[in-house]
Scaffold this motif. Sequence first.
Motif, PDB file in Angstrom:
ATOM      1  N   TYR A  94     -42.505  15.083 -12.254  1.00  0.00           N
ATOM      2  CA  TYR A  94     -42.396  16.092 -11.411  1.00  0.00           C
ATOM      3  C   TYR A  94     -43.733  16.342 -10.798  1.00  0.00           C
ATOM      4  CZ  TYR A  94     -38.072  17.146 -13.660  1.00  0.00           C
ATOM      5  OH  TYR A  94     -36.905  17.134 -14.533  1.00  0.00           O
ATOM      6  N   CYS A  95     -43.853  16.551  -9.064  1.00  0.00           N
ATOM      7  CA  CYS A  95     -45.071  17.050  -8.616  1.00  0.00           C
ATOM      8  C   CYS A  95     -45.082  18.646  -8.502  1.00  0.00           C
ATOM      9  CB  CYS A  95     -45.325  16.427  -7.288  1.00  0.00           C
ATOM     10  SG  CYS A  95     -43.978  16.611  -6.103  1.00  0.00           S
ATOM     11  N   ALA A  96     -46.107  19.294  -8.637  1.00  0.00           N
ATOM     12  CA  ALA A  96     -46.160  20.732  -8.646  1.00  0.00           C
ATOM     13  C   ALA A  96     -47.257  21.187  -7.589  1.00  0.00           C
ATOM     14  CB  ALA A  96     -46.335  21.405  -9.705  1.00  0.00           C
ATOM     15  N   SER A  97     -47.188  22.297  -7.113  1.00  0.00           N
ATOM     16  CA  SER A  97     -48.076  22.866  -6.309  1.00  0.00           C
ATOM     17  C   SER A  97     -48.619  24.266  -6.305  1.00  0.00           C
ATOM     18  CB  SER A  97     -47.799  22.602  -4.657  1.00  0.00           C
ATOM     19  OG  SER A  97     -46.907  23.663  -4.411  1.00  0.00           O
ATOM     20  N   GLU A  98     -49.890  24.682  -6.084  1.00  0.00           N
ATOM     21  CA  GLU A  98     -50.389  26.039  -6.333  1.00  0.00           C
ATOM     22  C   GLU A  98     -51.342  26.258  -5.066  1.00  0.00           C
ATOM     23  OE1 GLU A  98     -53.367  27.674  -7.053  1.00  0.00           O
ATOM     24  OE2 GLU A  98     -52.470  29.269  -6.805  1.00  0.00           O
TER      25      GLU A  98
END
Length: 129
Positions: A94-98
């Motif tokens: 999974y990719c994730a962002s902030e």
Amino acid sequence: VQLQASGGGLVQPGGSLRLSCEASGLPFSASAMGWFRQAPGMEREFVATISWSGGSTSYADSAKGRFTISRDDAANMVFLQMNDLKPEDTAVYYCASESRKKRGASYYSLMGAPAFDYWGQGTLVTVSS
């Protein structure tokens, strides 16, 4: 915000894959990005992260020396180059962002999943002969 991960598949041990994550609906160049993985029956675990500026990266011990995270701000994409794959790398990635904190990569590797706001749908990587 949408994060679209791709590039997973079946690969033999020792092989390579390059995962991609295309982001939309967020200020990508101001966003830290991360990759996580979840194997069957296991908790989701941190793999790698890159700071909003691209100036710092951080890796899980299992990924160091084999995986490389990079980003292309012009294309709103983050990549995970995975080399020398092992059966234990089999998982949904999974990719994730902030986008708010503007912290270095070590912050996100320390905090793990709770540091990230948005998640993609995952792409399956299977390492098997």
